[in-house]
Design a protein around this motif. Structure first.
Motif, PDB file in Angstrom:
ATOM      1  N   TYR A 280       0.835  -1.211   0.000  1.00  0.00           N
ATOM      2  CA  TYR A 280       0.000   0.000   0.000  1.00  0.00           C
ATOM      3  C   TYR A 280       0.877   1.272   0.000  1.00  0.00           C
ATOM      4  O   TYR A 280       0.578   2.250  -0.689  1.00  0.00           O
ATOM      5  N   ASP A 284       0.909   4.100  -2.827  1.00  0.00           N
ATOM      6  CA  ASP A 284       0.678   5.531  -2.598  1.00  0.00           C
ATOM      7  C   ASP A 284       1.841   6.366  -3.117  1.00  0.00           C
ATOM      8  O   ASP A 284       1.640   7.443  -3.701  1.00  0.00           O
ATOM      9  N   ASN A 287       1.597   6.505  -6.879  1.00  0.00           N
ATOM     10  CA  ASN A 287       0.518   7.414  -7.282  1.00  0.00           C
ATOM     11  C   ASN A 287       0.920   8.876  -7.102  1.00  0.00           C
ATOM     12  O   ASN A 287       0.588   9.740  -7.932  1.00  0.00           O
ATOM     13  N   GLU A 315     -11.579  11.742   3.603  1.00  0.00           N
ATOM     14  CA  GLU A 315     -11.225  10.795   2.548  1.00  0.00           C
ATOM     15  C   GLU A 315      -9.822  10.247   2.755  1.00  0.00           C
ATOM     16  O   GLU A 315      -9.578   9.036   2.602  1.00  0.00           O
ATOM     17  N   ALA A 316      -8.875  11.126   3.129  1.00  0.00           N
ATOM     18  CA  ALA A 316      -7.505  10.677   3.384  1.00  0.00           C
ATOM     19  C   ALA A 316      -7.457   9.745   4.588  1.00  0.00           C
ATOM     20  O   ALA A 316      -6.738   8.733   4.589  1.00  0.00           O
ATOM     21  N   GLU A 318      -9.839   7.749   5.693  1.00  0.00           N
ATOM     22  CA  GLU A 318     -10.395   6.444   5.330  1.00  0.00           C
ATOM     23  C   GLU A 318      -9.401   5.601   4.545  1.00  0.00           C
ATOM     24  O   GLU A 318      -9.305   4.382   4.752  1.00  0.00           O
ATOM     25  N   ARG A 319      -8.648   6.219   3.672  1.00  0.00           N
ATOM     26  CA  ARG A 319      -7.664   5.473   2.892  1.00  0.00           C
ATOM     27  C   ARG A 319      -6.533   4.963   3.772  1.00  0.00           C
ATOM     28  O   ARG A 319      -6.054   3.838   3.607  1.00  0.00           O
ATOM     29  N   LYS A 322      -7.407   1.851   6.010  1.00  0.00           N
ATOM     30  CA  LYS A 322      -7.382   0.525   5.397  1.00  0.00           C
ATOM     31  C   LYS A 322      -6.078  -0.200   5.744  1.00  0.00           C
ATOM     32  O   LYS A 322      -6.073  -1.424   5.929  1.00  0.00           O
ATOM     33  N   SER A 323      -4.990   0.552   5.813  1.00  0.00           N
ATOM     34  CA  SER A 323      -3.702  -0.050   6.163  1.00  0.00           C
ATOM     35  C   SER A 323      -3.463  -0.064   7.658  1.00  0.00           C
ATOM     36  O   SER A 323      -2.717  -0.901   8.166  1.00  0.00           O
ATOM     37  N   SER A 350      -7.041  15.627  -5.568  1.00  0.00           N
ATOM     38  CA  SER A 350      -6.234  14.413  -5.593  1.00  0.00           C
ATOM     39  C   SER A 350      -4.859  14.638  -4.980  1.00  0.00           C
ATOM     40  O   SER A 350      -4.314  13.760  -4.301  1.00  0.00           O
ATOM     41  N   ASN A 353      -5.220  15.200  -1.124  1.00  0.00           N
ATOM     42  CA  ASN A 353      -5.399  13.922  -0.437  1.00  0.00           C
ATOM     43  C   ASN A 353      -4.053  13.318  -0.044  1.00  0.00           C
ATOM     44  O   ASN A 353      -3.896  12.750   1.040  1.00  0.00           O
ATOM     45  N   ILE A 357      -2.850  12.148   3.632  1.00  0.00           N
ATOM     46  CA  ILE A 357      -2.537  10.717   3.762  1.00  0.00           C
ATOM     47  C   ILE A 357      -1.175  10.549   4.415  1.00  0.00           C
ATOM     48  O   ILE A 357      -1.007   9.715   5.328  1.00  0.00           O
TER      49      ILE A 357
END
Length: 454
Positions: A280, A284, A287, A315-316, A318-319, A322-323, A350, A353, A357
């Motif tokens: 992950y 990231d 990306n 949003e950041a 929540e992403r 996940k990890s 984008s 974020n 993150i």
């Protein structure tokens, strides 16, 4: 100071010095000429007097009449003293006061035959003449008022000419330097408009072989080379990031499926989860690099949109969750923020974020309790987001390098990471004319403050 002013000032100073030296030479030369001319007048007056004495039958009786008749030839405020061979005064033009003279001067005349004292005021010229077999000492003194007035007038003219010419040369040198350097200023304006997305733009080159045209052609050549290098680097980063995303996605999918089987030993399951976190993180990072290759500081504003910062934060979070499932967030809005605030900024969602993150990942990895406290404060001119976590702080020595690439502090030992997260976050914020600051108010508190200008 601009180049135009430097050149104009240099020319003005050089001209002033040279012109001043020339004027001084003129003044000194004229002064020497005045002295020599006045001395010649003394000599002519002496010869005139000598001729009179040689022809006179009764010198003492004829002298007053002779000098009155020839008053046009007399020097200004002239005084004549005539001595015989015994250095006794036999005639003087001084009638209304006591006559005095310097006996040492007569002795000096014995040795040199003639003496001119130009530094005295009035000037004195003394000479020894043998007339009709007898020696006579003739002393003449006078003021060179006429010559001195001419010298003063010349000095006034020279000073006036110096000041006037210096001002004129300063003005014209600045004016003509402006015209001569105008092509260079135009070249500078054209160069300043070239950005990373305009490297193919060529500056206008005049059809001449002067230095500015040569410089313009050399600049165009350099721009073409830079564009080739920049484009190659950008294409490589984009291609590499794009090609890497596919295998990373497959790896993450396969690891997620393996973890869901739940048929592994605890050690294997822990290793699989750690591998998934690393995948992950690599995803990231890839990306982020891929997005950064699409934008730069010059063209990013063309795609700005209105973004709600609270939506970006959630949003950041929540992403990242996940990890890091154990990560929690305490979200607050400052009391100083008015009810009329919309928590919006202009930017690229984008990219923003990615900023949060990275900040949430730091809170998850480096905090003691896997908790991030978020505080939003909005004023009329700024919007600030504080992300606070509890844990080991960055030392004062390491803080100036915190946002450098591959920088990892002492608190990151035994923790995996690339050292690029904060560097990428800072670069993204610079694209948005925002800034990020790290501070530590207490011993175990880390705070990152992100400030956007509205």
């Amino acid at each position: 100071m601009s180049l135009k002013r430097k050149i104009a000032l240099t020319i003005s100073i050089s001209f002033s010095l040279l012109f001043g030296i020339v004027l001084i030479i003129i003044y000194v030369s004229f002064n020497d000429f005045r002295k020599e001319e006045f001395r010649e007048r003394f000599v002519r007056r002496l010869d005139f007097t000598t001729n009179f004495i040689s022809k006179s039958k009764n010198f003492e009786e004829e002298a007053p009449i002779f000098f009155n008749e020839n008053s046009d030839n007399i020097l200004l405020n002239e005084t004549i003293l005539i001595f015989n061979s015994k250095k006794e005064l036999i005639y003087s033009t001084v009638k209304d006061r006591e006559v005095t003279w310097d006996k040492h001067l007569l002795e000096e005349v014995d040795q040199k035959k003639s003496v001119h004292l130009e530094k005295k005021y009035p000037e004195v010229y003394a000479a020894l003449r043998n007339i009709n077999g007898e020696n006579y000492y003739i002393l003449t003194s006078a003021f060179d008022t006429n010559g001195q007035s001419k010298l003063d007038y010349l000095k006034y003219l020279l000073i006036t000419a110096y000041i006037t010419c210096t001002l004129l040369i300063g003005f014209f040198s600045y004016y003509f330097m402006g015209r001569f350097l105008r092509p260079l200023e135009d070249l500078n304006n054209e160069i300043s408009e070239i950005t990373a997305h305009k490297l193919t733009t060529q500056v206008v080159v005049e059809q001449s072989n002067d230095e500015i045209s040569i410089l313009a052609r050399s600049f165009n050549t350099m721009i073409m080379r830079l564009n080739d290098v920049f484009q190659s680097q950008k294409d490589f980063t984009a291609s590499a990031s794009h090609e890497i995303r596919t295998p990373i996605t497959r790896m993450a999918f396969q690891l997620e499926n393996l973890i869901k089987l739940e048929q592994h030993a605890p050690e294997t399951l822990s290793a699989l989860k750690q591998m998934l976190k690393d995948v992950y993180q690599l995803s990231d990072l890839t990306n982020s690099l891929l997005l950064l290759t699409k934008f730069d500081k010059e063209n990013i504003q063309t795609i700005y949109e209105e973004v709600r910062i609270d939506e970006v934060i959630f949003e950041a979070f929540e992403r990242v969750q996940k990890s890091f499932p154990n990560l929690t967030m305490d979200f607050l809005i400052s009391e100083n923020t008015s009810d009329q605030s919309f928590l919006t900024i202009n930017g690229v969602q984008s990219l923003l974020n990615i900023v949060f993150i990275n900040l949430f990942k730091n809170a998850a990895v480096y905090s003691d309790n896997a908790e991030a406290k978020v505080l939003i404060t909005e004023t009329e001119s700024q919007l600030t987001v504080d992300v606070v976590s509890a844990g080991n702080t960055i030392s004062p020595e390491e803080q100036p390098r915190l946002f450098d690439a591959f920088m990892r502090g002492n608190n990151s030992q035994n923790i995996t990471g690339s050292g690029l997260g904060l560097r990428i976050a800072k670069r993204i914020l610079e694209y948005h004319n925002a800034k990020i600051i790290y501070s530590s108010a207490t011993q175990r508190m880390n705070k990152f403050s992100v400030t956007f200008n509205k």
